[in-house]
Design a protein around this motif. Structure first.
Motif, mmCIF file in Angstrom:
data_model
loop_
_atom_site.group_PDB
_atom_site.id
_atom_site.type_symbol
_atom_site.label_atom_id
_atom_site.label_comp_id
_atom_site.label_asym_id
_atom_site.label_seq_id
_atom_site.Cartn_x
_atom_site.Cartn_y
_atom_site.Cartn_z
ATOM 1 N N ALA A 153 59.605 45.049 81.944
ATOM 2 C CA ALA A 153 58.552 44.038 81.805
ATOM 3 C C ALA A 153 57.543 44.155 82.930
ATOM 4 C CB ALA A 153 59.165 42.641 81.796
ATOM 5 N N THR A 154 56.383 43.597 82.690
ATOM 6 C CA THR A 154 55.374 43.468 83.750
ATOM 7 C C THR A 154 55.506 42.077 84.364
ATOM 8 O OG1 THR A 154 53.745 42.817 82.086
ATOM 9 C CG2 THR A 154 53.834 45.146 82.697
ATOM 10 N N GLN A 155 54.439 41.580 84.982
ATOM 11 C CA GLN A 155 54.511 40.322 85.725
ATOM 12 C C GLN A 155 54.809 39.116 84.839
ATOM 13 O OE1 GLN A 155 52.254 42.691 85.966
ATOM 14 N NE2 GLN A 155 51.574 42.997 88.070
ATOM 15 N N ILE A 156 54.782 39.279 83.525
ATOM 16 C CA ILE A 156 55.145 38.176 82.626
ATOM 17 C C ILE A 156 56.512 37.625 82.993
ATOM 18 C CG2 ILE A 156 55.709 37.600 80.232
ATOM 19 C CD1 ILE A 156 53.653 39.688 79.367
ATOM 20 N N ALA A 157 57.438 38.502 83.369
ATOM 21 C CA ALA A 157 58.804 38.079 83.698
ATOM 22 C C ALA A 157 58.909 37.477 85.097
ATOM 23 C CB ALA A 157 59.754 39.270 83.590
ATOM 24 N N GLU A 158 57.833 37.542 85.855
ATOM 25 C CA GLU A 158 57.869 37.107 87.246
ATOM 26 C C GLU A 158 57.974 35.593 87.377
ATOM 27 O OE1 GLU A 158 54.513 37.430 90.651
ATOM 28 O OE2 GLU A 158 55.152 39.331 89.771
ATOM 29 N N MET A 159 57.247 34.868 86.525
ATOM 30 C CA MET A 159 57.289 33.413 86.649
ATOM 31 C C MET A 159 57.130 32.696 85.320
ATOM 32 S SD MET A 159 53.625 32.759 88.494
ATOM 33 C CE MET A 159 52.120 33.564 87.951
ATOM 34 N N SER A 160 56.802 33.402 84.254
ATOM 35 C CA SER A 160 56.525 32.724 82.991
ATOM 36 C C SER A 160 57.775 32.415 82.187
ATOM 37 C CB SER A 160 55.573 33.579 82.142
ATOM 38 O OG SER A 160 54.327 33.731 82.791
ATOM 39 N N LEU A 161 58.865 33.151 82.403
ATOM 40 C CA LEU A 161 60.056 32.995 81.584
ATOM 41 C C LEU A 161 61.276 32.728 82.462
ATOM 42 C CD1 LEU A 161 59.448 36.007 79.160
ATOM 43 C CD2 LEU A 161 58.877 33.606 78.769
ATOM 44 N N ASP A 162 62.167 31.883 81.982
ATOM 45 C CA ASP A 162 63.403 31.570 82.698
ATOM 46 C C ASP A 162 64.466 32.580 82.264
ATOM 47 O OD1 ASP A 162 65.586 30.533 83.953
ATOM 48 O OD2 ASP A 162 65.633 28.642 82.831
ATOM 49 N N LEU A 163 64.594 33.649 83.054
ATOM 50 C CA LEU A 163 65.499 34.739 82.716
ATOM 51 C C LEU A 163 66.504 34.945 83.846
ATOM 52 C CD1 LEU A 163 62.826 37.245 81.331
ATOM 53 C CD2 LEU A 163 64.168 35.573 80.046
ATOM 54 N N ASP A 164 67.617 35.579 83.519
ATOM 55 C CA ASP A 164 68.704 35.780 84.484
ATOM 56 C C ASP A 164 69.282 37.178 84.273
ATOM 57 O OD1 ASP A 164 70.934 35.729 86.092
ATOM 58 O OD2 ASP A 164 71.964 34.128 85.003
ATOM 59 N N PHE A 165 69.243 38.002 85.342
ATOM 60 C CA PHE A 165 69.711 39.384 85.241
ATOM 61 C C PHE A 165 70.774 39.659 86.302
ATOM 62 C CE2 PHE A 165 65.471 39.276 83.466
ATOM 63 C CZ PHE A 165 65.631 39.965 82.270
ATOM 64 N N ASP A 166 71.624 40.630 85.989
ATOM 65 C CA ASP A 166 72.640 41.072 86.938
ATOM 66 C C ASP A 166 72.071 42.087 87.915
ATOM 67 O OD1 ASP A 166 74.634 39.568 85.544
ATOM 68 O OD2 ASP A 166 74.750 41.185 84.066
ATOM 69 N N LEU A 167 71.182 42.942 87.430
ATOM 70 C CA LEU A 167 70.610 44.006 88.269
ATOM 71 C C LEU A 167 69.111 44.042 88.057
ATOM 72 C CD1 LEU A 167 71.770 47.401 89.304
ATOM 73 C CD2 LEU A 167 69.702 47.391 87.915
ATOM 74 N N MET A 168 68.368 44.250 89.144
ATOM 75 C CA MET A 168 66.918 44.302 89.069
ATOM 76 C C MET A 168 66.393 45.516 89.809
ATOM 77 S SD MET A 168 64.026 41.538 90.337
ATOM 78 C CE MET A 168 64.360 40.425 88.956
ATOM 79 N N VAL A 169 65.498 46.218 89.152
ATOM 80 C CA VAL A 169 64.654 47.219 89.795
ATOM 81 C C VAL A 169 63.235 46.683 89.740
ATOM 82 C CG1 VAL A 169 63.693 49.557 89.644
ATOM 83 C CG2 VAL A 169 66.133 49.168 89.207
ATOM 84 N N SER A 170 62.501 46.792 90.819
ATOM 85 C CA SER A 170 61.119 46.325 90.832
ATOM 86 C C SER A 170 60.232 47.323 91.539
ATOM 87 C CB SER A 170 61.003 44.965 91.534
ATOM 88 O OG SER A 170 59.641 44.588 91.674
ATOM 89 N N ASP A 171 59.042 47.503 91.012
ATOM 90 C CA ASP A 171 58.018 48.221 91.768
ATOM 91 C C ASP A 171 57.707 47.432 93.033
ATOM 92 O OD1 ASP A 171 57.928 49.958 89.649
ATOM 93 O OD2 ASP A 171 55.888 49.452 89.013
ATOM 94 N N LEU A 172 57.332 48.131 94.071
ATOM 95 C CA LEU A 172 56.869 47.465 95.280
ATOM 96 C C LEU A 172 55.668 46.582 94.939
ATOM 97 C CD1 LEU A 172 56.912 47.094 98.384
ATOM 98 C CD2 LEU A 172 55.405 49.117 98.518
ATOM 99 N N ALA A 173 55.663 45.371 95.470
ATOM 100 C CA ALA A 173 54.581 44.408 95.246
ATOM 101 C C ALA A 173 54.494 43.530 96.485
ATOM 102 C CB ALA A 173 54.863 43.576 93.992
ATOM 103 N N PRO A 174 53.467 42.696 96.610
ATOM 104 C CA PRO A 174 53.410 41.770 97.751
ATOM 105 C C PRO A 174 54.635 40.872 97.808
ATOM 106 C CG PRO A 174 51.263 41.898 96.682
ATOM 107 C CD PRO A 174 52.222 42.662 95.816
ATOM 108 N N ALA A 175 54.942 40.402 99.003
ATOM 109 C CA ALA A 175 56.201 39.691 99.243
ATOM 110 C C ALA A 175 56.367 38.478 98.341
ATOM 111 C CB ALA A 175 56.282 39.269 100.710
ATOM 112 N N GLY A 176 55.307 37.701 98.145
ATOM 113 C CA GLY A 176 55.417 36.518 97.307
ATOM 114 C C GLY A 176 55.845 36.851 95.898
ATOM 115 N N ALA A 177 55.280 37.926 95.350
ATOM 116 C CA ALA A 177 55.642 38.351 94.001
ATOM 117 C C ALA A 177 57.091 38.818 93.952
ATOM 118 C CB ALA A 177 54.715 39.466 93.530
#
Length: 869
Positions: A601-625
């Motif tokens: 997913a893109t930033q849609i998953a960052e704050m728009s949806l209430d989701l719960d994952f066991d493992l996360m990979v993320s591209d580097l982004a600013p700290a707040g994100a």
């Protein structure tokens, strides 16, 4: 009801008219001379009657609106001016428009004439109202400018031919007649500064009253066969039922214990807002707490207390995105009945609310289901009016438009002035929107409003900016106010009023955690980590910064035999909504069949949806994100405790180049081909440096330090190859802030002094890459064109078929030249100019190739390069 022939006979022979109407001592013959509006059957309603309709509505709404509590003589003075708002309809120009269909020049439109007439009769009005000359002039502009912008001064030498001598004399007589209805009235004691501030709200109330008073279902056309005083009694009798049916009937607050309001035991921040002493007058509250700590419930508890203290009559939730607004709307739907008794309105405000099933259900509930929220049609059918609902939920843009020179912005101001403004995710705003938010808080405070700001990762300097803006509500203040001392602790509750309190609040134990951060060197490493966790049954997510990179990630995962789903913003709305529903059903709080599933997913998953994952990979982004993204990792521990998770602990796997190996300014592009352009490189490097040094995100104790280091306040010096990126960012942010300040209004200026063009498109609430909306179409069985989305409502089907792309890229592709084909032209024939400038038809064949370089696939979305499956 008056007929066209009645008026024509009156206009032909005014003497006969006066004989016919001369049935009583208070009869005013000229009422019939000046029609105010007409319908398709050529029925007409006198201008004077319409003016009284609007004044009667204003009289009904003033006690609960932003001008409640005014001294009686000042209130009557404003009612008289509101009654005169359409005196420009008493003119030769407007009568010719109604009777003969002659369109006037722009400067002779009736509302422009109203301002000129009021100014020309200033001496007569002054005899009734008193006050300073400049005060009256400011208020004239406020009531005359009720058509979406202030009137423009138009100097006229000699007799104003657009008005006419007879009209000029009749308005003079009318002023005397109306003054007797609103006596005693006085503007004495109202100084220029107060009048300028008042002018914004007076304009907004006039617009609101005019829109209700113009509804001929509530104020039917009435013949000019009675006195002004007699019709005033009729108008007053019609006004309150109209206001009630519009959805503006007074409601009362329900006495409610905080625990009963939120339906749960109180968490620390919720207890803090329940126990704190509320300051007198307008106040700003800043709630800083971790994701999942219950900030929304805390804001609800505090808002209820503020309303009980008389600080407001409702709430507006201002959210960063349409998706977050939809989620908040669903949360408020069962709550509104606990807050208010009566028939309160709950409204949703954003550009795509017509697609909301929840709002359509609420819009249709006008009492049939007393256990569900409702919304009156008058409020629901216009986003500006929807701000008048007892609880409004929408994007922050709907509130920010109040402080930009947009059409009917004063209606937004007046509506918000009596609402607790709750701003969520305040950390998510760029410099342009930060400046807008500060202006909004300044206006809101100047009007006596109160606000609550919620945030998880707001840097302290931006918190200070919001507090400073609030304290500048005093219109006479020059320079920046002295900031009060505020705690550096986190979580924290800050209350700003005449005196400021700021204190630490205990964290929610479940939000106290350490999320390890491990760097991944490249995309292959990310795929391997996900493949290993997926094989063990973990629910995995990879958050990417750019759509093209997300599509590439899904392709790489599927190439390894991993069934990965894809969610980003370049899907047709119908496909995106379907994917979001599936994601929440699988990865949400009550998700099922999540084991071994992967979402990219893109930033849609960052704050728009209430989701719960066991493992996360993320591209580097600013700290707040990244903090927001990490909030979706091991989220609902009450449902999925650690022992049930297939991985050993919460880890943020960060796809990032080595911050110690910056050889050139392409440092980030090697791991993020498209995403490197999304965020400033200097901030991303500082985030990488801070996280690699810390080795973890530590909440809540380490969040302040992390944000400071990542923002550069306390971070390491930049590598030389990235220094230019920092300089460019600082310059760009200064330019964005400057642009916002150039666009923004000033409460001390006053409504009538604004000379900008009032436009909803010239003054955007957000900066960004210009977009073109594609409406996807497909061939039906007969070979004709039909919307991509399948829906029984054709308008809704078109809206669900929309997808956006860069306007620049659109113009480079052949599709821009395909809009003039006969079958496309048949669809767009009735489009307005703004629609043609922002929308295009895109025909999707079976293979998805819209044109060379543009492809649509319901599984991968809109792709801007040709790709064969």
């Amino acid at each position: 009801m008056s007929s066209d022939s009645d008026f024509e006979s009156v206009l032909v022979d005014a003497t006969i008219c006066k004989v016919l109407l001369g049935k009583g001592p208070m009869m005013t013959a000229f009422v019939a001379d000046w029609p105010g509006k007409s319908d398709a059957q050529r029925n007409r309603h006198p201008a004077v009657w319409h003016m009284l309709d609007v004044a009667a509505v204003a009289r009904s709404i003033l006690p609960q609106g932003p001008l409640a509590g005014l001294p009686p003589q000042l209130r009557n003075a404003l009612l008289l001016l509101i009654a005169l708002h359409d005196c420009g309809k008493i003119s030769d120009s407007f009568r010719n428009q109604i009777v003969q269909g002659q369109s006037p020049a722009a400067h002779n439109r009736h509302w422009q004439l109203s301002y000129r007439i009021l100014m020309q009769h200033d001496g007569l009005i002054a005899a009734h109202l008193g006050g300073e000359d400049v005060v009256r002039e400011i208020l004239y502009a406020a009531v005359a400018g009720h058509h979406g912008r202030p009137p423009l001064p138009h100097p006229v030498r000699g007799q104003d031919v657009a008005i006419g001598a007879a009209a000029f004399a009749d308005v003079a007589a009318l002023i005397g007649d109306l003054a007797s209805l609103f006596a005693p009235a006085s503007l004495a004691g109202l100084d220029e500064a107060a009048a300028r501030r008042l002018s914004w709200l007076l304009s907004g109330v006039t617009v609101q009253a005019d829109w209700i008073g113009s509804n001929d279902g509530w104020f039917p056309f009435t013949a000019p066969d009675r006195s002004i005083a007699a019709y005033w009694n009729i108008a007053q009798g019609r006004a309150q039922p109209a206001v009630d049916e519009a959805g503006l009937a007074p409601v009362t607050l329900q006495p409610m214990d905080a625990r009963a309001l939120i339906g749960a035991d109180l968490r620390p921040m919720q207890q803090a807002v329940s126990d704190c002493a509320l300051p007198d007058g307008p106040m700003l509250a800043v709630i800083e707490d971790a994701t999942g700590a219950g900030k929304t419930e805390a804001a609800m508890i505090l808002a209820q207390r503020m309303m009980e203290a008389g600080k407001a009559g409702g709430i507006y939730f201002a959210l960063p995105t349409m998706a977050t607004a939809e989620a908040m709307f669903a949360r408020m739907r069962p709550v509104i009945g606990r807050l208010f008794a009566g028939a309160p309105s709950l409204a949703l405000l954003h550009g795509r609310r017509a697609l909301s099933d929840g709002f359509r259900e609420v819009r249709g509930n006008t009492g049939q289901n007393p256990n569900d929220a409702g919304c009156a049609a008058w409020i629901a059918d216009d986003r500006r009016r929807s701000l008048l609902a007892q609880i409004g939920v929408g994007t922050i843009d709907q509130a920010l438009m109040a402080v930009l020179p947009t059409r009917f912005n004063t209606l937004r101001m007046a509506a918000l002035a009596r609402r607790i403004l709750i701003v969520d995710e305040a950390h998510s705003h760029d410099p342009y929107m930060q400046a807008e938010l500060e202006a909004l808080l300044r206006f809101h405070a100047a009007f006596g409003g109160s606000a609550i700001v919620m945030t998880a990762t707001l840097p302290t300097d931006r918190r200070a900016g919001l507090v400073r803006a609030w304290l500048k509500r005093d219109r006479r203040m020059r320079g920046d106010p002295q900031l009060p001392e505020m705690t550096g602790a986190y979580p924290a509750l800050t209350l700003v009023a005449a005196d400021t309190s700021s204190r630490a609040v205990d964290p929610v134990p479940a939000t106290c955690r350490r999320i390890a951060v491990r760097r991944l060197v490249d995309m292959d490493a990310a795929v391997r980590v996900i493949a290993d966790a997926q094989a063990r049954g973990a629910a995995c997510i990879w958050v990417r910064n750019a759509v093209d990179d997300a599509i590439a990630a899904v392709k790489a995962l599927r190439g390894r035999g991993i069934a990965a789903d894809l969610l980003h913003a370049r899907f047709a709305m119908c496909d995106r909504l379907s994917i979001e529903r599936e994601a929440v059903a699988r990865f949400g709080r009550d998700g099922r069949r999540r084991a071994g599933r992967v979402l990219v997913a893109t930033q849609i998953a960052e704050m728009s949806l209430d989701l719960d994952f066991d493992l996360m990979v993320s591209d580097l982004a600013p700290a707040g994100a990244l903090v927001q993204r990490a909030g979706r990792l091991w989220r609902h521990m009450e449902r999925r405790p650690a022992a049930s998770r297939p991985v050993g602990g919460p880890v943020l796997h960060l796809l990032s180049p080595d911050p110690d190996a910056v050889d050139d300014d392409r440092w980030l592009h090697r791991v993020q081909p498209a995403g490197a352009w999304v965020y400033p490189q200097d901030l991303q490097w500082r985030t990488a440096r801070a996280l690699m040094d810390a080795g973890a995100i530590v909440a809540p104790d380490g969040l302040r330090a992390l944000m400071a280091a990542a923002d550069g306040d306390a971070g390491a010096a930049l590598p030389a190859p990235l220094e230019r990126a920092e300089i460019e960012r600082i310059g760009r942010e200064a330019a964005e802030t400057g642009q916002a300040r150039q666009n923004l209004l000033n409460p001390a200026q006053g409504y009538g002094a604004v000379e900008n063009v009032f436009s909803d498109t010239v003054f955007p609430t957000r900066l960004g890459v210009a977009q073109m909306v594609l409406i996807l179409m497909r061939r039906d069985a007969a070979g004709g064109l039909t919307p991509w989305a399948k829906d029984t409502d054709p308008v809704r089907a078109l809206a669900l078929s929309e997808v956006s792309m860069s306007l620049k890229r659109y113009r480079e592709l052949p599709i821009s030249g395909m809009q003039n084909t006969p079958e496309v032209a048949a669809i767009t024939a009735r489009w307005k100019d703004w629609e043609r400038a922002t929308r295009a038809i895109a025909i999707v064949p079976e293979d998805g190739a819209i044109c060379e370089g543009l492809h649509y696939d319901p599984d991968r979305g809109l792709m801007l390069e040709p790709e064969r499956v």
